[in-house]
Design a protein around this motif. Structure first.
Motif, PDB file in Angstrom:
ATOM      1  N   ARG A   1       6.163  15.385   4.533  1.00 45.95           N
ATOM      2  CA  ARG A   1       6.894  14.608   5.535  1.00 45.95           C
ATOM      3  C   ARG A   1       5.943  13.881   6.488  1.00 45.95           C
TER       4      ARG A   1
ATOM      5  N   LEU B   1       4.841  10.890   4.703  1.00 48.17           N
ATOM      6  CA  LEU B   1       5.922   9.913   4.696  1.00 48.17           C
ATOM      7  C   LEU B   1       5.970   9.158   6.023  1.00 48.17           C
TER       8      LEU B   1
ATOM      9  N   GLU C   1       5.497   5.143   6.463  1.00 46.39           N
ATOM     10  CA  GLU C   1       6.504   4.297   7.103  1.00 46.39           C
ATOM     11  C   GLU C   1       5.910   3.510   8.263  1.00 46.39           C
TER      12      GLU C   1
ATOM     13  N   GLN D   1       5.149   3.814   0.888  1.00 47.79           N
ATOM     14  CA  GLN D   1       6.278   4.445   1.595  1.00 47.79           C
ATOM     15  C   GLN D   1       7.287   5.031   0.615  1.00 47.79           C
TER      16      GLN D   1
ATOM     17  N   LEU E   1       8.236   8.945   0.271  1.00 44.05           N
ATOM     18  CA  LEU E   1       9.617   9.390   0.383  1.00 44.05           C
ATOM     19  C   LEU E   1      10.003  10.278  -0.804  1.00 44.05           C
TER      20      LEU E   1
END
Length: 364
Positions: free
Chosen positions: A100, A103, A107, A148, A152
């Motif tokens: 995470r 991620l 982003e 990204q 994800l």
């Protein structure tokens, strides 16, 4: 009295003393017997098995780890999605946090590249940068967008791995076994629990090669379940195409048409195939007299209690029962014990006899 008369009297007395006593009549020999009854298409031979669910899920964790919680016991009724056991999730939690974080970084990079491309598009319109430079910025934006999407997917994979540390029931049913304890380390795919789904019940039997034709040709089956009163009708749902490598028998699954709640998993079952023709008569194996590879029964005359030996042909024999192919008919009474001690025409005495007694059952 003369000497001659005296000698004659002595001779008569001697002869009387030497004569044998009159023979006593032979006492009737006591015997046990049964009356043969006609079959109804159901063979006396049966296949032993047990009751199982038609659908039984074999559940396992999709990841390895140490079991930290066992949430159900054998015999528990579970609902769809109910947790059965859990693994330690320290490693998967850390891995998910790492994914995470990556991620979030991807982003942020994507947002930066999207903002940059807007500025560079304005600069290109004012001819402050070349087309080649703008193309490089578009390529950087495409790379950021790909990173990204990859981050994800990795985060979703980590979340799935985290969810795999909980073993849940797929459908409603009853837990029939738990093969893991708290503290045990299990590997991915290792069997942990079995859940028998609610619904149809089947009798599972092992069929010998010599009995395959009988099972295939049966028009139906009668199933006696444990000590339950009555019988259940069954139909052959599945017959294994190949034999078990150890027992060399073929597994058959007989679906019970009218099973109710009293039919519980694991109960013993006796499965009787039903043929088109009447089943052969059966007698206890102790009733059969074997001499010189020939088989005989002792018939008992109901009016004059004497026995008569008749030759019969056997259809098949089990450990305690013989099925008669020919030589006798339903309604005749046969001796079931002491057959080696009888002779034709011998008078006997019934110990007990019940003319309505079931086939092949010795009188008590």
């Amino acid at each position: 009295m003369t000497i001659r008369h005296f000698a004659a009297l002595c001779l008569v007395g001697a002869l009387a003393a030497c004569s044998k006593p009159e023979a006593q009549p032979e006492a009737p020999r006591p015997v046990r017997s049964v009356t043969l009854a006609a079959g109804n298409g159901q063979t006396a031979a049966f296949h032993a098995g047990d009751i199982r669910a038609r659908h039984e899920a074999r559940l396992a964790f999709r990841v390895g780890g140490k079991v930290v919680a066992r949430l159900v016991d054998v015999g528990a009724t579970v609902k769809p999605g109910q947790a059965l056991a859990r693994l330690e999730d320290n490693d998967t939690s850390l891995d998910l946090a790492s994914r995470r974080a990556k991620l979030a970084a991807a982003e942020a990079d994507l947002k930066q590249n999207e903002a940059d491309i807007k500025r560079y598009r304005e600069l290109l319109a004012q001819h402050f940068i070349s087309q080649a430079e703008f193309d490089r910025r578009e390529a950087a934006l495409a790379a950021a967008r790909g990173n990204q999407q990859a981050a994800l997917a990795a985060a979703q994979l980590g979340a799935n791995q985290q969810g795999y540390t909980t073993l849940s029931a797929e459908r409603a049913g009853v837990v029939t076994s738990i093969d893991a304890e708290v503290g045990q380390v299990v590997s991915a795919g290792q069997l942990v629990a079995r859940v028998a789904e609610s619904g149809e019940r089947e009798a599972v039997i092992a069929v010998a090669e010599s009995q395959l034709a009988e099972v295939r040709a049966a028009r139906g089956f009668v199933v006696q379940v444990g000590q339950l009163p009555g019988q259940y009708q069954g139909v052959l749902r599945e017959l294994a195409p190949d034999a078990d490598s150890v027992s060399r028998t073929y597994t058959a699954r007989i679906t019970l048409k009218d099973a109710d709640d009293s039919v519980r998993l694991g109960m013993s079952a006796r499965v009787y195939p039903q043929g088109e023709a009447a089943a052969p008569l059966s007698v206890p194996l102790s009733a059969v007299l074997d001499e010189n590879n020939r088989h005989y029964l002792w018939l008992l005359d109901g009016k004059a209690p004497q026995v008569k030996r008749v030759e019969v042909k056997l259809a098949k024999v089990s450990s305690d029962t013989a099925w008669i192919a020919s030589g006798v008919r339903a309604g005749q009474e046969v001796v079931t014990a002491g057959v080696h001690l009888l002779r034709d025409g011998q008078t006997v005495r019934r110990l007990t006899h019940d003319p309505a007694q079931p086939v092949g059952t010795q009188a008590k």
